[in-house]
Design a protein around this motif. Structure first.
Motif, mmCIF file in Angstrom:
data_model
loop_
_atom_site.group_PDB
_atom_site.id
_atom_site.type_symbol
_atom_site.label_atom_id
_atom_site.label_comp_id
_atom_site.label_asym_id
_atom_site.label_seq_id
_atom_site.Cartn_x
_atom_site.Cartn_y
_atom_site.Cartn_z
ATOM 1 N N PHE A 174 0.780 -1.279 -0.111
ATOM 2 C CA PHE A 174 0.131 0.018 -0.087
ATOM 3 C C PHE A 174 0.847 1.241 -0.102
ATOM 4 C CE2 PHE A 174 -2.220 -3.409 1.799
ATOM 5 C CZ PHE A 174 -3.547 -3.421 1.150
ATOM 6 N N TYR A 175 2.013 1.042 -0.365
ATOM 7 C CA TYR A 175 3.055 2.007 0.059
ATOM 8 C C TYR A 175 3.520 2.880 -1.430
ATOM 9 C CZ TYR A 175 7.984 4.188 0.437
ATOM 10 O OH TYR A 175 8.784 5.019 0.647
ATOM 11 N N CYS A 176 3.081 4.147 -1.412
ATOM 12 C CA CYS A 176 3.692 5.066 -2.551
ATOM 13 C C CYS A 176 5.097 5.265 -2.675
ATOM 14 C CB CYS A 176 2.727 6.369 -2.665
ATOM 15 S SG CYS A 176 3.274 7.546 -3.621
ATOM 16 N N PRO A 177 5.714 4.569 -3.820
ATOM 17 C CA PRO A 177 7.425 4.754 -3.819
ATOM 18 C C PRO A 177 7.835 6.393 -3.592
ATOM 19 C CG PRO A 177 6.626 3.397 -5.355
ATOM 20 C CD PRO A 177 5.151 3.792 -4.740
ATOM 21 N N PHE A 191 -2.786 7.039 -2.903
ATOM 22 C CA PHE A 191 -2.185 5.983 -3.477
ATOM 23 C C PHE A 191 -2.547 4.601 -2.690
ATOM 24 C CE2 PHE A 191 0.901 2.538 -4.281
ATOM 25 C CZ PHE A 191 1.654 2.986 -5.583
ATOM 26 N N ALA A 192 -2.293 4.743 -1.365
ATOM 27 C CA ALA A 192 -2.933 3.486 -0.536
ATOM 28 C C ALA A 192 -4.379 3.562 -0.439
ATOM 29 C CB ALA A 192 -2.421 3.929 0.976
ATOM 30 N N LEU A 193 -5.077 4.555 -0.692
ATOM 31 C CA LEU A 193 -6.427 4.440 -0.999
ATOM 32 C C LEU A 193 -6.667 3.659 -2.140
ATOM 33 C CD1 LEU A 193 -9.463 4.871 -0.309
ATOM 34 C CD2 LEU A 193 -9.246 7.234 -1.312
ATOM 35 N N ARG A 242 -6.168 3.013 -11.052
ATOM 36 C CA ARG A 242 -5.222 3.547 -12.059
ATOM 37 C C ARG A 242 -4.865 4.939 -11.628
ATOM 38 N NH1 ARG A 242 -5.173 6.523 -15.841
ATOM 39 N NH2 ARG A 242 -7.454 6.467 -16.164
ATOM 40 N N LYS A 243 -5.931 5.712 -11.642
ATOM 41 C CA LYS A 243 -5.740 7.124 -11.458
ATOM 42 C C LYS A 243 -4.930 7.563 -10.125
ATOM 43 C CE LYS A 243 -8.985 9.976 -12.825
ATOM 44 N NZ LYS A 243 -10.345 10.646 -13.103
ATOM 45 N N CYS A 244 -5.389 6.558 -8.963
ATOM 46 C CA CYS A 244 -4.584 6.694 -7.605
ATOM 47 C C CYS A 244 -3.210 6.534 -7.720
ATOM 48 C CB CYS A 244 -5.192 5.752 -6.734
ATOM 49 S SG CYS A 244 -6.906 6.280 -5.970
ATOM 50 N N TRP A 245 -2.894 5.491 -8.436
ATOM 51 C CA TRP A 245 -1.607 4.853 -8.556
ATOM 52 C C TRP A 245 -0.489 5.975 -9.358
ATOM 53 C CZ3 TRP A 245 -3.664 -0.623 -9.891
ATOM 54 C CH2 TRP A 245 -3.919 -1.046 -8.618
ATOM 55 N N HIS A 246 -1.215 6.657 -10.523
ATOM 56 C CA HIS A 246 -0.578 7.418 -11.483
ATOM 57 C C HIS A 246 -0.564 8.863 -10.935
ATOM 58 C CE1 HIS A 246 0.585 4.834 -14.582
ATOM 59 N NE2 HIS A 246 -0.110 4.226 -14.297
ATOM 60 N N SER A 251 -7.363 15.334 -4.862
ATOM 61 C CA SER A 251 -8.121 15.054 -3.614
ATOM 62 C C SER A 251 -8.997 13.890 -3.662
ATOM 63 C CB SER A 251 -8.830 16.253 -3.263
ATOM 64 O OG SER A 251 -10.110 16.265 -4.340
ATOM 65 N N ALA A 252 -9.453 13.473 -2.378
ATOM 66 C CA ALA A 252 -10.458 12.288 -2.308
ATOM 67 C C ALA A 252 -11.797 12.755 -2.656
ATOM 68 C CB ALA A 252 -10.556 12.085 -0.743
ATOM 69 N N GLU A 253 -12.061 14.106 -2.756
ATOM 70 C CA GLU A 253 -13.369 14.518 -3.387
ATOM 71 C C GLU A 253 -13.389 14.284 -4.686
ATOM 72 O OE1 GLU A 253 -11.509 16.276 -1.247
ATOM 73 O OE2 GLU A 253 -12.798 17.055 0.394
ATOM 74 N N GLU A 254 -12.229 14.358 -5.241
ATOM 75 C CA GLU A 254 -12.261 13.948 -6.844
ATOM 76 C C GLU A 254 -12.529 12.768 -6.979
ATOM 77 O OE1 GLU A 254 -9.090 15.239 -8.996
ATOM 78 O OE2 GLU A 254 -9.340 17.363 -8.452
#
Length: 271
Positions: A174-177, A191-193, A242-246, A251-254
């Protein structure tokens, strides 16, 4: 980033605790009654309650939210009384063979995704970065509603100054590099979300072909994330993960807006 090899401690129950129901990197969670749990140090003789005090301060900062575990008070020695979520955590709900559950419906999975995104948006609005969003920190109450727990992240001022630091970090899946594992921000939480939403939709964490504990498993997961070899599984929230990872969400609202669209397309506007 949390690495394997945590020191083992023998579980114990202080007065007032019926049994140990969970543990973390620095504390046990014990059952007091049907509605209350006690969080206390791993070692019986450990007088350092600084992490518990920090968690209590975080819970005061984020305030009341229906999807955050409530703090119900503390003992004289600084241990925390917390709301008890009787259905355990998401990881156990999906993966614990001792307590099997039927696969959750698509509606239930999308509801969990929405609830965790809502609470992350709330936490961020209070200036807090959780720093450890993952299924083991997402609890389920009697109605299977999400309850986010284990607040050991960062409280950041509007101009970026860290006002309170719990020095927490995400487990490797769950770690964002990043260069500094403790350099957390909204993007690392998102990213973790994304990894958590993947878990909810798929029923397992990223890279199930790499087994925890096998030779070099940690380094292999770390390498795939660092080189953006993200999962390509197809599920209802594939575009969102995919959008979280990239790092395409600001924001979480988006993210919540995209979840609303997915839910309406799959379940209908009134569901």
């Amino acid at each position: 980033m949390n690495k394997p090899g945590v020191k083992e401690y023998q579980a114990y129950c202080p007065p007032g605790v019926k049994r140990v129901i969970a543990s973390g990197g620095s504390a046990w969670i014990g059952e007091v009654d049907e509605t209350t749990a006690l969080k206390y140090p791993l070692a019986p003789d450990d007088k350092d309650v600084s992490r518990l005090e920090t968690e209590g301060r975080f819970l005061e900062i984020v305030g009341h939210h229906e999807h955050i575990i409530k703090m119900k008070g503390c003992t004289e020695n600084g241990w925390l009384y917390l709301e008890r979520a009787i259905n355990g955590n998401l990881d156990d709900y999906y993966l614990n063979p001792a307590h099997p559950h039927p696969p959750p419906s698509l509606k239930q999975r999308l509801t969990w995704c929405r609830e965790i995104a809502e609470v992350v948006a709330w936490v961020h609005s209070r200036g807090v970065i959780h720093c450890d969003i993952q299924p083991r920190n997402i609890l389920l109450d009697e109605g299977l509603r999400i309850k986010l727990a284990d607040f050991q992240g960062k409280y950041v001022s509007t101009n970026g100054i860290v006002l309170l630091d719990g020095w927490s970090g995400e487990p490797c899946r769950f770690y964002c590099p990043r260069r500094d594992p403790f350099d957390a921000n909204v993007q690392t939480d998102l990213f973790a979300l994304g990894c958590t939403i993947y878990f909810i939709m798929m029923g397992h964490a990223v890279f199930p072909d790499i087994v925890d504990g096998e030779d070099a498993w940690f380094e292999r997961v770390e390498h795939r994330l660092a080189t953006q070899q993200f999962p390509e599984d197809t599920h209802a929230c594939s575009d969102i993960t995919r959008k979280c990872w990239h790092k395409e969400y600001k924001s979480a609202e988006e993210l919540l807006l995209d979840l609303k669209t997915v839910r309406e397309e799959l379940l209908g506007a009134d569901d």
